[in-house]
Write a protein that holds these residues in place. Structure first.
Motif, PDB file in Angstrom:
ATOM      1  N   ARG A 456      11.020 -44.121  15.510  1.00 40.86           N
ATOM      2  CA  ARG A 456      11.201 -42.882  16.270  1.00 40.86           C
ATOM      3  C   ARG A 456      12.054 -41.926  15.447  1.00 40.86           C
ATOM      4  O   ARG A 456      12.979 -42.350  14.765  1.00 40.86           O
ATOM      5  CB  ARG A 456      11.883 -43.163  17.619  1.00 40.86           C
ATOM      6  N   TYR A 457      11.742 -40.645  15.528  1.00 37.69           N
ATOM      7  CA  TYR A 457      12.532 -39.651  14.805  1.00 37.69           C
ATOM      8  C   TYR A 457      13.507 -39.004  15.783  1.00 37.69           C
ATOM      9  O   TYR A 457      13.104 -38.516  16.831  1.00 37.69           O
ATOM     10  CB  TYR A 457      11.634 -38.585  14.172  1.00 37.69           C
ATOM     11  N   GLU A 458      14.769 -39.003  15.432  1.00 36.04           N
ATOM     12  CA  GLU A 458      15.804 -38.502  16.329  1.00 36.04           C
ATOM     13  C   GLU A 458      16.527 -37.279  15.779  1.00 36.04           C
ATOM     14  O   GLU A 458      17.565 -36.880  16.294  1.00 36.04           O
ATOM     15  CB  GLU A 458      16.812 -39.616  16.626  1.00 36.04           C
ATOM     16  N   GLY A 459      15.993 -36.637  14.763  1.00 34.30           N
ATOM     17  CA  GLY A 459      16.609 -35.450  14.207  1.00 34.30           C
ATOM     18  C   GLY A 459      17.197 -35.728  12.840  1.00 34.30           C
ATOM     19  O   GLY A 459      17.133 -36.855  12.332  1.00 34.30           O
ATOM     20  N   PRO A 460      17.760 -34.680  12.205  1.00 27.60           N
ATOM     21  CA  PRO A 460      17.978 -33.334  12.733  1.00 27.60           C
ATOM     22  C   PRO A 460      16.684 -32.529  12.828  1.00 27.60           C
ATOM     23  O   PRO A 460      15.667 -32.898  12.232  1.00 27.60           O
ATOM     24  CB  PRO A 460      18.938 -32.715  11.712  1.00 27.60           C
ATOM     25  N   PHE A 461      16.756 -31.420  13.576  1.00 26.48           N
ATOM     26  CA  PHE A 461      15.588 -30.584  13.798  1.00 26.48           C
ATOM     27  C   PHE A 461      15.769 -29.182  13.215  1.00 26.48           C
ATOM     28  O   PHE A 461      15.125 -28.229  13.667  1.00 26.48           O
ATOM     29  CB  PHE A 461      15.288 -30.502  15.296  1.00 26.48           C
ATOM     30  N   ASN A 462      16.600 -29.076  12.199  1.00 25.54           N
ATOM     31  CA  ASN A 462      16.847 -27.788  11.561  1.00 25.54           C
ATOM     32  C   ASN A 462      16.727 -27.886  10.046  1.00 25.54           C
ATOM     33  O   ASN A 462      17.472 -27.250   9.306  1.00 25.54           O
ATOM     34  CB  ASN A 462      18.228 -27.260  11.946  1.00 25.54           C
ATOM     35  N   LYS A 463      15.778 -28.701   9.594  1.00 24.70           N
ATOM     36  CA  LYS A 463      15.563 -28.862   8.168  1.00 24.70           C
ATOM     37  C   LYS A 463      15.132 -27.528   7.520  1.00 24.70           C
ATOM     38  O   LYS A 463      14.570 -26.645   8.189  1.00 24.70           O
ATOM     39  CB  LYS A 463      14.486 -29.916   7.910  1.00 24.70           C
TER      40      LYS A 463
END
Length: 563
Positions: A456-463
């Motif tokens: 599962r991917y949990e972030g970050p979401f601002n790459k």
């Protein structure tokens, strides 16, 4: 199940095998899933007409590993569909229609013309049935029962069949007590369902149908179709925006031209208990869409909306709908065998809110039929109760949506069914009185679901992305409020442009807008994005939600009220 899949008429020799079995690094996958890739050409061929009614579409298979981190687990297979570019081809645009659990193969039958237009005709538009979805992908739809009769018998007499009975905004003590009294029964049922799902022949696949693996599948398909390490172009709707957000942050260097539309905030999706607070947050605009529905009905009058009477205001029409719900509620309380419940009506209304193009047909057929059935119930003409799912499904229905959402969700927090019910009551009190109590819904299975996805991917979401993306949301969306689109755009800063369609329904495809199509086309063809913090588009003025009533007229007439 697999033998049925293999009998479908897809060409079999066709797959670009993602050879993750030779050592070395697979470009774009990352060192933790290291492998070598020798890309071959995907062999496209005619689609089975049962799957693709549009004879211009082509189909293929594509092999991928079940687990990118453990190749010994085995190989899976995706069913792909393609609409060919109509101009000089520049590459591929991948499309996920959402759900999760919606077949991309089926969806492209109805959306290929729109998507080819919005991409300028320069790209092949490819969709697919992701792992856990459909009849041709392996693993495909997730089943936990072997027959409709077995499934119906398992839940007979529970709210899974009958829905939740409530009125107003769920403050009646009798309604609250009645729901909470069923917590033990429903927890036992959902625990039993989890066991059945684990023990079913599809159970061995549950941990491999997650979104992170699907993001890796997307990178692998792009490698095969456009070349290793190529930029990935993608359009994702609804749940497809979660896939899109996970992909662009897992593979920021692979981002080509990406559109996410009807946006779920990915930072919330994986960090909150989705059964308790995650779903409620998605309903913040749901009652406003319902206001648009009854406002449009009132404007159309009885000629265009038969549940309205001449001279009625929007408030009057809403009062009549609430009276119908109250009558269904009261009759179901007095007669447990009543065929229509208020919970069933609410559940169906919630799905209708997604697509304004269906509102006119719905009031002319289904809602009018419900009113007649409730009136018959009140007069003592009681027939067998049917579930909404039974109305729509002749065979056992899959748990694909639940498998993907729950497999991706936060680790089990120990929530029980009483916690879930109390969350529903609170959401009804504070966020959506109309739709918070709609049951069943996929997120409510998650505290009891037997497994989580292996990745599962949990972030970050601002790459930092290789290219900026386009983020679209509607002013009033019943499932993905505009706040989700704004949150993603804010997270990405200069790497995203935000567009708002000033209308109703779920995603910008719910209502036609030349403005939206022009913005998508300019981006996909020329890389041009609108400037400024937010661009607002209007729904086409010639689109009528009800006869003689367009979206701008509804927006101008919506009452400021609590429903």
């Amino acid at each position: 199940m697999e033998s049925n899949v293999l009998s479908m008429k897809f060409p079999h020799a066709l797959c670009s095998v993602v050879p993750l079995f030779c050592g070395g690094k697979l470009l774009g996958i990352g060192k933790d899933a290291a492998a070598s890739q020798s890309v071959t050409t995907v062999q496209w061929g005619p689609c089975d007409p049962v799957l693709a009614l549009d004879s211009a579409l082509q189909c293929a298979f594509f092999e991928i590993p079940l687990d990118y981190h453990n190749h010994s687990v085995g190989v899976a297979r995706l069913g792909l569909v393609k609409a060919n570019a109509t101009r000089e081809r520049r590459g591929t645009v991948f499309m996920n229609p959402g759900g999760p659990g919606v077949s991309g193969i089926n969806d492209l039958n109805s959306t290929s013309a729109l998507l080819l237009d919005q991409t300028g005709g320069y790209y092949d538009v490819v969709s697919w049935d992701p792992r856990g979805v459909g009849t041709v992908t392996i693993p495909g739809d997730v089943f936990c029962f072997d027959s409709a009769e077995e499934q119906q018998a398992f839940f007979n007499g529970t709210i899974e069949v009958n829905g939740i009975e409530m009125t107003g905004n769920f403050t009646d003590p009798a309604d609250i007590q009645n729901l909470l009294a069923q917590a033990g029964t429903m927890q036992k049922q959902y625990d039993g369902l989890a066991q059945r799902c684990s023990q079913h022949s599809d159970g061995k696949y549950l941990q491999y149908v997650g979104t992170a693996a699907t993001a890796r599948d997307l990178a692998a398909m792009a490698d095969a179709l456009d070349g290793p390490g190529s930029p990935v172009n993608y359009i994702g709707l609804s749940y497809g925006t979660i896939l899109g957000s996970w992909f662009i942050n897992m593979f920021p260097e692979r981002v080509g031209r990406v559109v996410i539309d009807g946006v779920v905030d990915p930072a919330r999706f994986g960090t909150v208990d989705i059964a308790l607070s995650g779903w409620g947050a998605q309903l913040v605009d749901a009652d406003k869409v319902y206001e648009a529905f009854f406002t449009g009905c009132a404007l159309a009058g009885p000629a265009g909306c038969p549940i309205a009477s001449a001279g009625q205001t929007p408030v009057d029409v809403n009062n009549d709908i609430q009276a119908l719900l109250q009558a269904a509620h009261d009759t179901a309380r007095a007669n447990p065998s009543a065929p229509v419940t208020s919970g069933q009506i609410r559940a169906l209304l919630r799905t209708i809110m997604y697509v304004p193009t269906t509102w006119g047909l719905f009031v002319n057929t289904t809602l009018s039929q419900f009113a007649q059935e409730v009136q018959a119930e009140s007069g003592g003409n009681i027939t067998r109760r049917r579930s909404i799912r039974e109305r729509d499904e002749k065979e056992t229905f899959p748990y694909s949506t639940e498998a993907i959402i729950c497999g991706d969700s936060k680790d089990n927090t120990g929530a029980n069914m009483t916690d879930v019910f109390e969350g529903i009551i609170s959401t009804s009190n504070n966020i959506s009185s109309m739709f918070a109590a709609a049951w069943p819904f996929a997120t409510y299975y998650c505290p009891f679901w037997p497994v989580r996805a292996v990745e599962r991917y949990e972030g970050p979401f601002n790459k930092t992305l290789a290219n900026p993306i386009l983020v679209i949301g509607n002013t009033f969306d019943p499932a993905t409020p505009f706040s989700g689109a704004k949150a993603v755009a804010d997270e990405l800063g200069d790497h995203a442009a935000l567009v708002r369609l000033n209308g109703f329904g779920h995603t910008s495809q719910a209502e036609p807008s030349a403005c939206i199509s022009n913005i998508i086309r300019a981006y996909m063809v020329n890389g041009t994005l609108p400037q400024g913090d937010e661009t607002v588009c209007e729904v086409d003025a010639d689109f009528e939600v009800f006869p003689g009533v367009n979206t701008s007229a509804i927006l101008a007439s919506m009452p400021a009220m609590d429903v």
